[in-house]
Design an enzyme around this catalytic site. Structure first.
Site, PDB file in Angstrom:
ATOM      1  CG  HIS A 102      -0.320  -0.050   2.534  1.00  0.00           C
ATOM      2  ND1 HIS A 102       0.231  -1.201   3.045  1.00  0.00           N
ATOM      3  CD2 HIS A 102      -0.144   0.895   3.489  1.00  0.00           C
ATOM      4  CE1 HIS A 102       0.712  -0.970   4.258  1.00  0.00           C
ATOM      5  NE2 HIS A 102       0.506   0.311   4.546  1.00  0.00           N
ATOM      6  CG  HIS A 104       0.578   5.607   3.961  1.00  0.00           C
ATOM      7  ND1 HIS A 104      -0.329   5.519   4.981  1.00  0.00           N
ATOM      8  CD2 HIS A 104       1.354   4.496   4.039  1.00  0.00           C
ATOM      9  CE1 HIS A 104      -0.110   4.405   5.653  1.00  0.00           C
ATOM     10  NE2 HIS A 104       0.901   3.767   5.100  1.00  0.00           N
TER      11      HIS A 104
END
Length: 139
Positions: A102, A104
């Site tokens: 992932h 951010h």
């Protein structure tokens, strides 16, 4: 697309856990972080499970990067931040907590209370040259 039963982000992608989805396409899902560093802090994940940058395919990584670009533009239009941090961490030593790749997208404003992740000093030329040799040998 592959997913892992006990992975929180796989469950979000599959709709088995609730999320605040910002954008999504056939390859990625972007949703608000429930413990945001700042207003609009968004996570971008691939639909396909990959634990980290070392496991994600180059093509899937490119899809995530494209969505990060779109989310950054959307956050800028919606919230008018002064800047944005794009952050990824691989491995526990780098503070990765959820082992599904992932990225951010963290909107930033002048005067916010977020701090630098590190402080550093210039490395000696010899150290940089040795590091470059090691990296070149690994190609």
């Amino acid at each position: 697309m592959g997913w892992v039963n006990d992975c929180t982000f796989c469950k979000i992608v599959a709709g088995r856990l609730p999320s605040y989805r910002v954008l999504e396409d056939e390859h990625t899902v972007a949703f608000l972080d429930i413990a945001p560093a700042s207003r609009g802090h968004t996570l971008v994940v691939p639909r396909e499970h990959a634990p980290d940058v070392w496991a994600i395919s180059e093509a899937t990584h490119a899809h995530v990067a494209g969505m990060v670009h779109r989310v950054s533009a959307l956050v800028k239009a919606a919230l008018a931040p002064d800047g944005v941090n794009i952050v990824h961490s691989t491995g526990e030593a780098a503070w990765q907590e959820v082992f599904h790749f992932h990225t951010h997208v963290v909107p930033r404003w002048h005067g916010d209370d977020l701090r630098l992740m590190w402080s550093s000093q210039p490395a000696p030329d010899q150290e940089l040259e040795q590091t470059l040799e090691l990296v070149a040998a690994a190609k």
